[in-house]
Write a protein that holds these residues in place. Structure first.
Motif, PDB file in Angstrom:
ATOM      1  N   GLU A  56     -15.212 -27.592 -95.631  1.00 30.03           N
ATOM      2  CA  GLU A  56     -13.876 -27.182 -95.187  1.00 30.03           C
ATOM      3  C   GLU A  56     -13.758 -25.662 -95.124  1.00 30.03           C
ATOM      4  O   GLU A  56     -13.154 -25.114 -94.191  1.00 30.03           O
ATOM      5  N   THR A  57     -14.338 -24.979 -96.098  1.00 30.21           N
ATOM      6  CA  THR A  57     -14.306 -23.515 -96.093  1.00 30.21           C
ATOM      7  C   THR A  57     -15.058 -22.966 -94.890  1.00 30.21           C
ATOM      8  O   THR A  57     -14.565 -22.076 -94.172  1.00 30.21           O
ATOM      9  N   LEU A  58     -16.246 -23.476 -94.647  1.00 27.56           N
ATOM     10  CA  LEU A  58     -17.046 -23.015 -93.509  1.00 27.56           C
ATOM     11  C   LEU A  58     -16.328 -23.274 -92.191  1.00 27.56           C
ATOM     12  O   LEU A  58     -16.295 -22.407 -91.303  1.00 27.56           O
ATOM     13  N   GLU A  59     -15.770 -24.448 -92.067  1.00 24.08           N
ATOM     14  CA  GLU A  59     -15.095 -24.805 -90.817  1.00 24.08           C
ATOM     15  C   GLU A  59     -13.880 -23.916 -90.582  1.00 24.08           C
ATOM     16  O   GLU A  59     -13.647 -23.442 -89.457  1.00 24.08           O
ATOM     17  N   ALA A  60     -13.114 -23.648 -91.636  1.00 25.70           N
ATOM     18  CA  ALA A  60     -11.919 -22.815 -91.492  1.00 25.70           C
ATOM     19  C   ALA A  60     -12.286 -21.399 -91.065  1.00 25.70           C
ATOM     20  O   ALA A  60     -11.632 -20.803 -90.196  1.00 25.70           O
ATOM     21  N   VAL A  61     -13.334 -20.839 -91.641  1.00 23.86           N
ATOM     22  CA  VAL A  61     -13.727 -19.463 -91.333  1.00 23.86           C
ATOM     23  C   VAL A  61     -14.392 -19.369 -89.961  1.00 23.86           C
ATOM     24  O   VAL A  61     -14.025 -18.530 -89.122  1.00 23.86           O
ATOM     25  N   ARG A  63     -14.832 -21.672 -87.291  1.00 22.93           N
ATOM     26  CA  ARG A  63     -14.216 -22.164 -86.058  1.00 22.93           C
ATOM     27  C   ARG A  63     -13.040 -21.292 -85.643  1.00 22.93           C
ATOM     28  O   ARG A  63     -12.772 -21.148 -84.441  1.00 22.93           O
ATOM     29  N   ALA A  64     -12.382 -20.674 -86.597  1.00 26.42           N
ATOM     30  CA  ALA A  64     -11.303 -19.743 -86.246  1.00 26.42           C
ATOM     31  C   ALA A  64     -11.873 -18.486 -85.606  1.00 26.42           C
ATOM     32  O   ALA A  64     -11.280 -17.933 -84.670  1.00 26.42           O
ATOM     33  N   ALA A  65     -13.028 -18.037 -86.082  1.00 28.76           N
ATOM     34  CA  ALA A  65     -13.623 -16.801 -85.572  1.00 28.76           C
ATOM     35  C   ALA A  65     -14.319 -16.993 -84.229  1.00 28.76           C
ATOM     36  O   ALA A  65     -14.370 -16.060 -83.415  1.00 28.76           O
ATOM     37  N   ARG A  66     -14.876 -18.178 -83.975  1.00 22.94           N
ATOM     38  CA  ARG A  66     -15.613 -18.433 -82.734  1.00 22.94           C
ATOM     39  C   ARG A  66     -15.163 -19.774 -82.158  1.00 22.94           C
ATOM     40  O   ARG A  66     -15.914 -20.759 -82.162  1.00 22.94           O
TER      41      ARG A  66
END
Length: 265
Positions: A56-61, A63-66
């Motif tokens: 969840e942390t990876l996805e939030a960071v 996918r929001a950035a790219r």
């Protein structure tokens, strides 16, 4: 590679390093704390609350950035829209979940950027060991900021991470040249050990996945080694089928050729 592409992948590396560190710290908060565990793939593979939280942390960071990048993660339902994206993130929030659950520190967060089937930026973060491996397609490989390289070709025995049943099938003259390394539960970390010269190679049994391999593949390549299939070809990522047949990662081509030829027989 053009300067623009090199700069782009370097920017992506900064992003994924930061994301991996955040996810690693989230996972570390569950380490040795008896997180809840479930079983998937008909009870063959464990997944813990830590895996989901790190994902969840990876996805939030990321996918929001790219938002234009595709996404493939072990802990996210696969979306075939990724196949239409030339660039995507390939994620394993905890590679080595069995080790993690068992209280062993040999686990890592694996994050790669893959473009046109090959990794162009990759990071492995092992927070319990305080180790960070990173590389781009145009840079050297580094561990905690220091350049790493594979071991040099040598006469005599090679230190190889390989299953006992595979090694048992080798001819005697080859078996005596291999010093078998104790099992390392994280495949990504095992390949990183080849990249930094601690071992000379590892054989990968059938059914590894894109998320186990992509970041480690690039780090090994930029350290001077190579991950190949039994025909000696590079691994291609972001295909409809994300699992792979037998592979070999080694510090030099002669060792790769020797192992893959033997297994093919």
């Amino acid at each position: 590679m053009s300067e623009a592409s090199a700069a782009r992948w370097q920017d992506d590396l900064h992003l994924i390093v930061d994301a991996a560190k955040q996810a690693g710290q989230v996972a570390l908060g569950y380490f040795n704390q008896a997180p809840e565990v479930w079983w998937k793939n008909e009870g063959r593979s464990p997944v813990s609350a830590a895996d989901f939280a790190a994902n969840e942390t990876l996805e939030a960071v990321l996918r929001a950035a790219r938002p234009d990048y595709g996404w493939l993660s072990e802990e996210t339902d696969d979306d075939e829209q990724r196949l239409s994206r030339s660039t995507l993130f390939i994620i394993d929030p905890i590679d080595g979940t069995r080790a993690f659950i068992g209280g062993l520190n040999l686990w890592c967060v694996s994050v790669a950027v893959v473009h046109d089937g090959r990794p162009v930026a990759g990071v492995l973060y092992a927070p319990a060991l305080n180790e960070l491996y990173e590389a781009t397609a145009s840079s050297v490989a580094r561990k905690n900021g220091e350049v790493i390289t594979v071991s040099a070709p040598q006469q005599g025995t090679s230190r190889f991470a390989i299953a006992e049943d595979v090694l048992a099938g080798f001819p005697d003259e080859l078996r005596t040249r291999i010093e078998r390394v104790k099992h390392v539960p994280s495949l990504a970390y095992r390949i990183a050990m080849v990249a930094d010269g601690r071992i000379d190679g590892t054989f990968v049994k059938r059914n590894s996945h894109d998320w186990d391999l992509a970041a480690a593949d690039l780090i090994l390549e930029r350290a001077g080694g190579r991950l190949v299939d039994l025909a000696g070809r590079d691994v291609i990522y972001n295909r409809p089928r994300v699992s792979h047949d037998e592979l070999c990662a080694a510090s030099h081509s002669e060792l790769n050729d020797l192992i893959t030829r033997t297994v093919r027989r």
